[in-house]
Design a protein around this motif. Sequence first.
Motif, PDB file in Angstrom:
ATOM      1  N   CYS A  48       0.830  -1.207   0.000  1.00 31.83           N
ATOM      2  CA  CYS A  48       0.000   0.000   0.000  1.00 31.83           C
ATOM      3  C   CYS A  48       0.861   1.252   0.000  1.00 31.83           C
ATOM      4  N   SER A  49       1.976   1.217   0.697  1.00 28.82           N
ATOM      5  CA  SER A  49       2.856   2.390   0.710  1.00 28.82           C
ATOM      6  C   SER A  49       3.472   2.634  -0.661  1.00 28.82           C
ATOM      7  N   GLU A  50       3.535   1.591  -1.497  1.00 26.85           N
ATOM      8  CA  GLU A  50       4.074   1.721  -2.849  1.00 26.85           C
ATOM      9  C   GLU A  50       2.987   1.754  -3.913  1.00 26.85           C
ATOM     10  N   ASN A  51       1.710   1.726  -3.490  1.00 30.23           N
ATOM     11  CA  ASN A  51       0.573   1.724  -4.418  1.00 30.23           C
ATOM     12  C   ASN A  51       0.646   0.576  -5.425  1.00 30.23           C
ATOM     13  N   ASP A  52       1.032  -0.588  -4.935  1.00 32.35           N
ATOM     14  CA  ASP A  52       1.171  -1.798  -5.756  1.00 32.35           C
ATOM     15  C   ASP A  52      -0.177  -2.537  -5.788  1.00 32.35           C
ATOM     16  N   THR A  53      -1.078  -2.045  -6.631  1.00 29.64           N
ATOM     17  CA  THR A  53      -2.450  -2.573  -6.682  1.00 29.64           C
ATOM     18  C   THR A  53      -2.509  -4.075  -6.958  1.00 29.64           C
ATOM     19  N   PRO A  54      -1.770  -4.612  -7.938  1.00 24.14           N
ATOM     20  CA  PRO A  54      -1.866  -6.057  -8.185  1.00 24.14           C
ATOM     21  C   PRO A  54      -1.472  -6.901  -6.967  1.00 24.14           C
ATOM     22  N   LYS A  55      -0.444  -6.489  -6.253  1.00 18.82           N
ATOM     23  CA  LYS A  55      -0.027  -7.243  -5.067  1.00 18.82           C
ATOM     24  C   LYS A  55      -1.084  -7.143  -3.979  1.00 18.82           C
ATOM     25  N   VAL A  56      -1.650  -5.964  -3.792  1.00 14.97           N
ATOM     26  CA  VAL A  56      -2.692  -5.786  -2.782  1.00 14.97           C
ATOM     27  C   VAL A  56      -3.894  -6.663  -3.113  1.00 14.97           C
ATOM     28  N   GLN A  57      -4.294  -6.708  -4.379  1.00 10.64           N
ATOM     29  CA  GLN A  57      -5.399  -7.573  -4.780  1.00 10.64           C
ATOM     30  C   GLN A  57      -5.102  -9.030  -4.417  1.00 10.64           C
ATOM     31  N   GLU A  58      -3.905  -9.465  -4.742  1.00 12.21           N
ATOM     32  CA  GLU A  58      -3.501 -10.852  -4.492  1.00 12.21           C
ATOM     33  C   GLU A  58      -3.551 -11.192  -3.006  1.00 12.21           C
ATOM     34  N   ILE A  59      -2.976 -10.342  -2.184  1.00 14.49           N
ATOM     35  CA  ILE A  59      -2.890 -10.706  -0.768  1.00 14.49           C
ATOM     36  C   ILE A  59      -4.180 -10.450   0.004  1.00 14.49           C
ATOM     37  N   LEU A  60      -5.003  -9.531  -0.463  1.00 14.20           N
ATOM     38  CA  LEU A  60      -6.327  -9.397   0.160  1.00 14.20           C
ATOM     39  C   LEU A  60      -7.137 -10.668  -0.092  1.00 14.20           C
ATOM     40  N   LYS A  61      -7.031 -11.192  -1.298  1.00 12.71           N
ATOM     41  CA  LYS A  61      -7.715 -12.435  -1.633  1.00 12.71           C
ATOM     42  C   LYS A  61      -7.191 -13.597  -0.783  1.00 12.71           C
ATOM     43  N   ALA A  62      -5.913 -13.544  -0.434  1.00 16.30           N
ATOM     44  CA  ALA A  62      -5.297 -14.602   0.370  1.00 16.30           C
ATOM     45  C   ALA A  62      -5.594 -14.448   1.860  1.00 16.30           C
ATOM     46  N   GLY A  63      -6.190 -13.319   2.254  1.00 13.26           N
ATOM     47  CA  GLY A  63      -6.584 -13.162   3.649  1.00 13.26           C
ATOM     48  C   GLY A  63      -5.859 -12.089   4.439  1.00 13.26           C
ATOM     49  N   ALA A  64      -5.195 -11.163   3.754  1.00 12.71           N
ATOM     50  CA  ALA A  64      -4.569 -10.050   4.473  1.00 12.71           C
ATOM     51  C   ALA A  64      -5.655  -9.217   5.150  1.00 12.71           C
ATOM     52  N   ASP A  65      -5.310  -8.636   6.280  1.00 14.90           N
ATOM     53  CA  ASP A  65      -6.261  -7.869   7.084  1.00 14.90           C
ATOM     54  C   ASP A  65      -6.197  -6.382   6.710  1.00 14.90           C
ATOM     55  N   PRO A  66      -7.237  -5.845   6.061  1.00 15.43           N
ATOM     56  CA  PRO A  66      -7.201  -4.436   5.657  1.00 15.43           C
ATOM     57  C   PRO A  66      -7.311  -3.458   6.827  1.00 15.43           C
ATOM     58  N   THR A  67      -7.544  -3.956   8.054  1.00 15.99           N
ATOM     59  CA  THR A  67      -7.635  -3.075   9.220  1.00 15.99           C
ATOM     60  C   THR A  67      -6.332  -3.026  10.010  1.00 15.99           C
ATOM     61  N   VAL A  68      -5.312  -3.744   9.547  1.00 12.06           N
ATOM     62  CA  VAL A  68      -4.044  -3.800  10.270  1.00 12.06           C
ATOM     63  C   VAL A  68      -3.428  -2.402  10.368  1.00 12.06           C
ATOM     64  N   ARG A  69      -2.675  -2.191  11.437  1.00 12.53           N
ATOM     65  CA  ARG A  69      -1.952  -0.923  11.612  1.00 12.53           C
ATOM     66  C   ARG A  69      -0.457  -1.207  11.650  1.00 12.53           C
ATOM     67  N   GLY A  70       0.285  -0.369  10.932  1.00 17.80           N
ATOM     68  CA  GLY A  70       1.735  -0.507  10.902  1.00 17.80           C
ATOM     69  C   GLY A  70       2.368   0.056  12.165  1.00 17.80           C
ATOM     70  N   LEU A  71       3.680   0.040  12.217  1.00 18.12           N
ATOM     71  CA  LEU A  71       4.407   0.548  13.380  1.00 18.12           C
ATOM     72  C   LEU A  71       4.137   2.024  13.628  1.00 18.12           C
ATOM     73  N   ASP A  72       3.815   2.739  12.558  1.00 20.22           N
ATOM     74  CA  ASP A  72       3.511   4.170  12.682  1.00 20.22           C
ATOM     75  C   ASP A  72       2.032   4.420  12.986  1.00 20.22           C
ATOM     76  N   GLY A  73       1.250   3.334  13.147  1.00 20.62           N
ATOM     77  CA  GLY A  73      -0.162   3.454  13.459  1.00 20.62           C
ATOM     78  C   GLY A  73      -1.067   3.636  12.254  1.00 20.62           C
TER      79      GLY A  73
END
Length: 144
Positions: free
Chosen positions: A91-116
């Motif tokens: 997301c920090s690199e605006n890599d849409t294809p990768k985001v699509q792939e990992i959201l489908k695999a179960g990544a949590d869109p509500t996660v917070r990074g070290l910076d919150g």
Amino acid sequence: MAVPRPFTSSRLAPAAPRDVTANFFRFGKNGFKAEDAGIVGSQGRDDYTYDDVEQYFNYMGFLATEGTYDRMEAMLKSGLHCIDIILLLACSENDTPKVQEILKAGADPTVRGLDGKTPLELATKPELVNLLKGALATKKGVAV
């Protein structure tokens, strides 16, 4: 002067019958889906490991830019799941294809990074922002 003898197949060992076929992945209507072929999107949330994080970190040039793995190691040590780390980086690199792939695999869109920050706060590309809003809308109890 010796006359060369013509080449004949009788001098070769008999050829065994062969069944030669070429198999290619065919995508689309009459072939395999990419996921079924194991090419993309075939991994689940828990299939992502340290190696996947490191490969993505290197592939996107974070190591070249930052010069160390410190940020990646800090994210891993914080307890964030590997797939969620990749989501934040993508997301920090605006890599849409990768985001699509990992959201489908179960990544949590509500996660917070070290910076919150959440993936939605990191993304700036409108297409990616809409993708993340859609993923958030499908999660129960999450306001977009």
